[in-house]
Design a protein around this motif. Structure first.
Motif, short mmCIF file in Angstrom:
data_model
loop_
_atom_site.label_atom_id
_atom_site.label_comp_id
_atom_site.label_asym_id
_atom_site.label_seq_id
_atom_site.Cartn_x
_atom_site.Cartn_y
_atom_site.Cartn_z
N ARG A 83 2.68 2.27 -7.97
CA ARG A 83 3.61 1.42 -8.07
C ARG A 83 3.20 -0.07 -8.66
O ARG A 83 2.09 -0.62 -8.01
CB ARG A 83 4.20 1.17 -6.67
N THR A 84 3.90 -0.34 -9.71
CA THR A 84 3.57 -1.81 -10.40
C THR A 84 4.38 -2.80 -9.81
O THR A 84 5.24 -2.84 -9.13
CB THR A 84 3.99 -1.59 -11.80
N ALA A 85 3.80 -4.09 -10.28
CA ALA A 85 4.66 -5.33 -9.91
C ALA A 85 6.20 -5.18 -10.42
O ALA A 85 7.14 -5.44 -9.73
CB ALA A 85 4.01 -6.41 -10.45
N PHE A 86 6.45 -4.82 -11.19
CA PHE A 86 7.85 -4.45 -12.13
C PHE A 86 8.65 -3.46 -11.25
O PHE A 86 9.72 -3.93 -10.85
CB PHE A 86 7.75 -4.13 -13.38
N GLU A 87 7.89 -2.30 -10.93
CA GLU A 87 8.52 -1.69 -9.99
C GLU A 87 8.95 -1.94 -8.53
O GLU A 87 9.83 -1.64 -8.22
CB GLU A 87 7.73 -0.33 -9.88
N ALA A 88 7.82 -2.63 -8.19
CA ALA A 88 8.09 -3.33 -6.84
C ALA A 88 9.47 -4.23 -6.89
O ALA A 88 10.06 -4.18 -5.79
CB ALA A 88 6.86 -3.97 -6.46
N TYR A 89 9.26 -4.97 -7.96
CA TYR A 89 10.40 -6.11 -8.11
C TYR A 89 11.98 -5.28 -7.97
O TYR A 89 12.99 -5.55 -7.38
CB TYR A 89 10.46 -6.96 -9.31
N GLU A 90 11.89 -4.12 -8.72
CA GLU A 90 13.22 -3.37 -8.93
C GLU A 90 13.52 -2.60 -7.78
O GLU A 90 14.58 -2.32 -7.44
CB GLU A 90 12.86 -2.33 -10.27
N GLU A 91 12.48 -1.91 -7.21
CA GLU A 91 12.72 -0.95 -5.99
C GLU A 91 12.83 -1.99 -4.79
O GLU A 91 13.39 -1.41 -3.63
CB GLU A 91 11.42 -0.03 -5.61
N ARG A 92 12.33 -2.97 -4.65
CA ARG A 92 12.40 -4.05 -3.48
C ARG A 92 11.76 -3.41 -2.16
O ARG A 92 12.34 -3.45 -0.96
CB ARG A 92 13.85 -4.32 -3.32
N VAL A 93 10.73 -2.80 -2.38
CA VAL A 93 10.06 -1.90 -1.24
C VAL A 93 8.35 -2.11 -1.68
O VAL A 93 8.05 -2.09 -2.76
CB VAL A 93 10.50 -0.77 -0.87
N GLY A 94 7.53 -1.99 -0.53
CA GLY A 94 6.29 -2.05 -0.73
C GLY A 94 5.53 -2.28 0.55
O GLY A 94 6.06 -2.46 1.50
N VAL A 95 3.97 -2.40 0.16
CA VAL A 95 3.16 -2.70 1.08
C VAL A 95 2.45 -3.75 0.63
O VAL A 95 2.72 -4.42 -0.36
CB VAL A 95 2.06 -1.34 1.38
N CYS A 96 1.46 -4.31 1.21
CA CYS A 96 0.76 -5.47 1.04
C CYS A 96 0.28 -5.87 -0.31
O CYS A 96 0.43 -6.87 -0.94
CB CYS A 96 -0.31 -6.02 1.99
N ARG A 97 -0.25 -4.63 -0.81
CA ARG A 97 -0.77 -4.55 -2.31
C ARG A 97 0.35 -5.01 -3.17
O ARG A 97 0.47 -5.49 -4.31
CB ARG A 97 -1.46 -3.50 -2.61
N ASP A 98 1.71 -4.31 -2.93
CA ASP A 98 2.72 -4.73 -3.86
C ASP A 98 3.33 -6.02 -3.91
O ASP A 98 3.72 -6.48 -4.84
CB ASP A 98 4.06 -3.68 -3.43
N PHE A 99 3.41 -6.54 -2.51
CA PHE A 99 3.62 -8.03 -2.50
C PHE A 99 2.75 -9.04 -3.32
O PHE A 99 2.97 -9.91 -3.97
CB PHE A 99 3.38 -8.39 -0.86
N ALA A 100 1.21 -8.62 -3.05
CA ALA A 100 0.35 -9.26 -3.62
C ALA A 100 0.57 -9.24 -5.33
O ALA A 100 0.57 -10.30 -6.10
CB ALA A 100 -0.97 -8.90 -3.37
N HIS A 101 0.70 -7.76 -5.85
CA HIS A 101 0.98 -7.71 -7.26
C HIS A 101 2.06 -8.52 -7.71
O HIS A 101 2.14 -9.19 -9.01
CB HIS A 101 1.16 -6.44 -7.66
N LEU A 102 3.16 -8.49 -7.17
CA LEU A 102 4.45 -9.20 -7.62
C LEU A 102 4.28 -10.77 -7.49
O LEU A 102 4.68 -11.36 -8.52
CB LEU A 102 5.82 -8.96 -6.72
N ALA A 103 3.62 -11.16 -6.48
CA ALA A 103 3.47 -12.79 -6.54
C ALA A 103 2.57 -13.21 -7.52
O ALA A 103 2.70 -14.08 -8.30
CB ALA A 103 3.01 -13.28 -5.07
N LEU A 104 1.31 -12.74 -7.83
CA LEU A 104 0.18 -13.14 -8.85
C LEU A 104 0.97 -12.80 -10.11
O LEU A 104 0.46 -13.45 -11.12
CB LEU A 104 -0.83 -12.33 -8.57
N THR A 105 1.63 -11.80 -10.33
CA THR A 105 2.18 -11.51 -11.86
C THR A 105 3.27 -12.78 -12.03
O THR A 105 3.34 -13.23 -13.03
CB THR A 105 3.11 -10.26 -11.78
#
Length: 268
Positions: free
Chosen positions: A156-178
């Motif tokens: 799962r990438t940052a863009f996919e996390a933003y679109e899917e609105r779900v994740g684990v801590c790595r997804d939260f980190a990826h979206l925020a740092l992006t």
């Protein structure tokens, strides 16, 4: 306070398989280690250490065919104080950034700045630059994503996390740092130990991921997953995103048989 950290990870390989592990406390905290930092394998194999391109301590080895268990323990001294917000910290204009910060502005494997740039500016471009804007990014990510271990996905990438609105801590980190990088704020991915010290205990214990952002003259930790001041954050590794800092990088197929992590305060 003293914090005891450790892990026990069992892999099962079909044939002898090369591994590179990022499981040791980062060099930044070496002075805080109390007693030996232990590392062992079962069965025992030869290991060698090196510093990777991002300054992390790595170990390489070859796991034999069959079950292979990696175990480590370390005790780290910590102030025991909750993290403090530095709300006066300012963003640094790109021409004034130190040269070694420039690489933390670019997109990376899981952080597609090109796909999220307009979204970042639409959401946060109107906010005054500085600490509070970074905190606003973390507030948004914390509220936008739903944490769910059962929906974890390694690709799962940052863009996919933003679109899917779900994740684990790595997804939260990826979206925020992006989002930070899109706004020309240097940001890097961090994994490490973060025990439930001073907060309600949530099982099972796991390694954690957060971000560090460059403001004024230094790097500051932000945690979009937990989004509250915490006690005893212990860095293991830093990189552009999770692709740079896998806890165990296996150069061949394997099955994860067991995974156990502990991080807790101990009497000193």
């Amino acid at each position: 306070m003293l914090i005891r950290c450790g892990y026990e990870i069992t892999l099962r390989c079909e044939e002898p398989t090369a591994l590179v592990c990022l499981l040791s406390v980062h060099p930044d905290r070496m002075a805080d280690i109390r007693g030996p930092e232990t590392f062992s394998t079962d069965p025992e194999v030869v290991t060698s250490g090196f510093i990777d391109p991002f300054g992390n301590r790595a170990l390489r080895m070859v796991a034999p065919a069959g079950a292979f268990t990696i175990t480590g323990n370390v005790t780290v001294a910590d102030s025991g104080a909750p993290e403090v917000a530095h709300r006066q910290a300012r963003e640094v204009l790109v021409p004034d950034l130190p040269a070694d910060c420039l690489g933390w502005l670019s997109g990376s494997r899981y952080c597609e700045t090109d796909r999220l740039s307009q979204t970042a500016w639409d959401l946060f471009g109107h906010l005054p630059p500085g600490w509070d804007r970074v905190q606003a990014i973390c507030d948004f990510v914390h509220g936008h994503l739903h944490f769910d271990y059962l929906q974890a996905r390694a690709t799962r990438t940052a863009f996919e996390a933003y679109e899917e609105r779900v994740g684990v801590c790595r997804d939260f980190a990826h979206l925020a740092l992006t989002f930070c990088r899109c706004l020309n704020i240097p940001a890097r991915y961090v994994n490490g130990h973060l025990g439930d010290i001073g907060v309600p205990v949530v099982d099972p214990m796991d390694f954690s991921a957060w971000i560090e952002v460059f403001l004024d003259d230094g790097w500051h930790a932000f945690d979009p997953r937990n989004n509250r001041p915490r006690i005893g954050r212990i860095v293991i590794a830093r990189g552009r995103d999770a692709a740079d800092v896998p806890l165990v990088n296996s150069f061949g197929p394997h099955i994860l048989d067991a995974f156990n992590v502990w991080t807790h305060e101990v009497a000193g």
